[in-house]
Design a protein around this motif. Structure first.
Motif, mmCIF file in Angstrom:
data_model
loop_
_atom_site.group_PDB
_atom_site.id
_atom_site.type_symbol
_atom_site.label_atom_id
_atom_site.label_comp_id
_atom_site.label_asym_id
_atom_site.label_seq_id
_atom_site.Cartn_x
_atom_site.Cartn_y
_atom_site.Cartn_z
ATOM 1 N N UNK A 228 57.058 -20.288 -29.438
ATOM 2 C CA UNK A 228 58.371 -19.637 -30.013
ATOM 3 C C UNK A 228 58.399 -18.328 -29.337
ATOM 4 N N UNK A 229 57.344 -17.767 -28.703
ATOM 5 C CA UNK A 229 58.001 -16.384 -28.118
ATOM 6 C C UNK A 229 58.625 -16.492 -26.775
ATOM 7 N N UNK A 230 58.879 -17.864 -26.380
ATOM 8 C CA UNK A 230 59.473 -18.040 -25.094
ATOM 9 C C UNK A 230 60.996 -18.564 -25.436
ATOM 10 N N UNK A 231 61.167 -18.499 -26.582
ATOM 11 C CA UNK A 231 62.664 -18.957 -26.999
ATOM 12 C C UNK A 231 63.732 -17.719 -26.712
ATOM 13 N N UNK A 232 63.389 -16.584 -27.117
ATOM 14 C CA UNK A 232 64.266 -15.377 -27.065
ATOM 15 C C UNK A 232 64.821 -15.346 -25.656
ATOM 16 N N UNK A 233 63.811 -15.082 -24.645
ATOM 17 C CA UNK A 233 64.672 -15.004 -23.098
ATOM 18 C C UNK A 233 65.356 -16.163 -22.882
ATOM 19 N N UNK A 234 65.122 -17.452 -23.097
ATOM 20 C CA UNK A 234 65.847 -18.395 -22.806
ATOM 21 C C UNK A 234 67.028 -18.802 -23.500
ATOM 22 N N UNK A 235 67.277 -18.103 -24.651
ATOM 23 C CA UNK A 235 68.417 -18.233 -25.485
ATOM 24 C C UNK A 235 69.384 -17.102 -24.840
ATOM 25 N N UNK A 236 68.741 -15.820 -24.521
ATOM 26 C CA UNK A 236 69.391 -14.831 -23.811
ATOM 27 C C UNK A 236 70.407 -15.349 -22.715
ATOM 28 N N UNK A 237 69.584 -16.019 -21.875
ATOM 29 C CA UNK A 237 70.254 -16.828 -20.640
ATOM 30 C C UNK A 237 71.313 -17.728 -20.916
ATOM 31 N N UNK A 238 71.128 -18.517 -22.216
ATOM 32 C CA UNK A 238 72.044 -19.409 -22.492
ATOM 33 C C UNK A 238 73.133 -18.715 -23.005
ATOM 34 N N UNK A 239 73.063 -17.619 -23.779
ATOM 35 C CA UNK A 239 74.440 -16.687 -24.166
ATOM 36 C C UNK A 239 74.999 -16.317 -22.969
ATOM 37 N N UNK A 240 74.269 -15.710 -22.047
ATOM 38 C CA UNK A 240 75.205 -15.342 -20.858
ATOM 39 C C UNK A 240 75.801 -16.308 -20.389
ATOM 40 N N UNK A 241 75.315 -17.548 -19.792
ATOM 41 C CA UNK A 241 75.729 -18.534 -19.403
ATOM 42 C C UNK A 241 76.855 -18.982 -19.887
ATOM 43 N N UNK A 242 76.816 -19.293 -21.264
ATOM 44 C CA UNK A 242 77.838 -19.623 -22.164
ATOM 45 C C UNK A 242 79.076 -18.913 -22.132
ATOM 46 N N UNK A 243 78.958 -17.642 -22.186
ATOM 47 C CA UNK A 243 80.172 -16.515 -22.039
ATOM 48 C C UNK A 243 80.955 -16.794 -20.881
ATOM 49 N N UNK A 244 80.140 -16.840 -19.300
ATOM 50 C CA UNK A 244 80.532 -17.067 -18.478
ATOM 51 C C UNK A 244 81.599 -18.394 -18.235
#
Length: 363
Positions: A228-244
């Motif tokens: 679960x500790x690895x989820x936040x950074x991956x989710x941040x990358x997802x959100x940035x990619x989704x915005x672009x």
């Protein structure tokens, strides 16, 4: 003379009768003592054979059943699919029933004592089955999301390829036409129009292809995480990619492409999205591992209790054996005493006959 002979004969009969009676009495007493000793020995052996040894065997059955339960639980937790889960559940159910039967075979007091530990073990097994079922349900939902993700991504890629070709062709033709113009103002206006429209559309198409590929990789990576500790950074990358990606879709202004982009983004943001499911799966796996660890501790406590029962039965058997040995020694001493008493009585009777001058009279 006749009167003396009659008295002598009566005295002889009495003494012989007394001698034979004494020997017979000692024989009867020895036989009674032997019978009592053998009965006591038989009772002792009966206690060992009918009580102590069966109790030890039943205790061993409880230990074996508890070990089988402890071995089956991790197998259920490690089940990777429904078929493996079904086999592991069946094995666990069999082990659980064997443990119940083994405990029920004990005395009421012993069974009640062991059930204080065994009952939480059995309850934890039910919780473990629910946890594993939840994990596999979540895994199935994740697999469906990933399948939908790949399908939607492919549809978007199929849509963007002809769009890129069309926009590229339009841009190339416009540039070729502009090259034939000699009026700089017209050329400047045309180039500005191309930059604002065709070039922007081409850049949007290329950005959508790149960002959609990146989004696919991020979501697949999220589905494969184990912490679960690895989820936040991956989710941040997802959100940035989704915005672009959404920004590029807004620039392109193609309704079908925008719809496909929304479907892609929803896999990571919508209800029961890939990140939420992964969070639930990790939590369920952690809970299952905790249950297995707790059961391992409870099984150790149960084994200690069962060993105490076995030691008690062994001590009772040893005490019975010692009592039997003491009874045998006592019976042996009594029998030896009776034998010596018989020998002494025979000597006394013989001496009594000799003392009366029997042999002289007989001669």
């Amino acid at each position: 003379m006749g009167t003396a002979t009659s008295k002598l004969q009566i005295g002889l009969r009495g003494r012989l009768f007394t001698a034979f009676g004494l020997v017979a009495g000692l024989t009867v007493i020895a036989s009674i003592i032997a019978i009592v000793s053998y009965n006591q020995l038989g009772n002792s052996l009966g206690v060992i054979a009918e009580r102590s040894l069966p109790e030890i065997a039943r205790s061993s059955n409880v230990i074996k059943a508890a070990g089988d339960v402890g071995a089956a639980a991790p197998g259920l937790l490690a089940a990777a699919n429904a078929a493996e889960r079904e086999r592991a559940t069946k094995a666990l159910s069999t082990s659980r029933d064997e443990l119940r039967r083994a405990i029920d075979a004990l005395s009421a007091t012993d069974a009640a004592m062991l059930n204080n530990t065994a009952q939480p073990i059995l309850e934890n097994l039910g919780r473990l089955e629910q946890s594993v079922a939840e994990q596999q349900s979540i895994a199935a939902a994740q697999s469906k999301l990933i399948a939908d993700l790949r399908k939607t991504h492919q549809k978007l890629a199929d849509k963007l390829i002809p769009l890129a070709d069309d926009v590229g062709f339009t841009l190339a033709m416009a540039l070729e036409t502009t090259a034939d113009q000699h009026d700089l103002a017209v050329v400047r206006k045309t180039l500005l129009g191309l930059a604002d429209n065709e070039l922007a559309a081409l850049q949007a198409v290329l950005a959508m292809r790149a960002e959609s590929n990146l989004l696919l990789g991020i979501l697949v990576e999220a589905a494969d995480l184990t912490s679960a500790d690895l989820l936040p950074p991956v989710k941040d990358r997802f959100n940035a990619t989704a915005r672009r990606l959404s920004k590029a879709a807004a620039t392109l202004q193609d309704a079908e492409s925008a719809k496909l982009v929304d479907q892609l983004v929803a896999i990571g943001r919508g209800k029961d999205n890939i990140f939420d499911l992964k969070q639930k799966e990790i939590a369920a796996a952690k809970a299952g591992a905790g249950i297995v660890a707790q059961n391992r501790e409870l099984t150790s406590q149960l084994a200690v209790g069962v060993r105490q029962l076995g030691q008690r039965s062994e001590a009772a058997a040893a005490a019975t054996v010692q009592a039997s040995e003491a009874e045998i020694r006592s019976g042996r001493i009594v029998l030896v005493g009776l034998a010596l008493g018989s020998l002494l009585a025979a000597l006394l009777i013989g001496w009594s006959f000799l003392g009366t001058g029997l042999f002289a009279w007989a001669s």
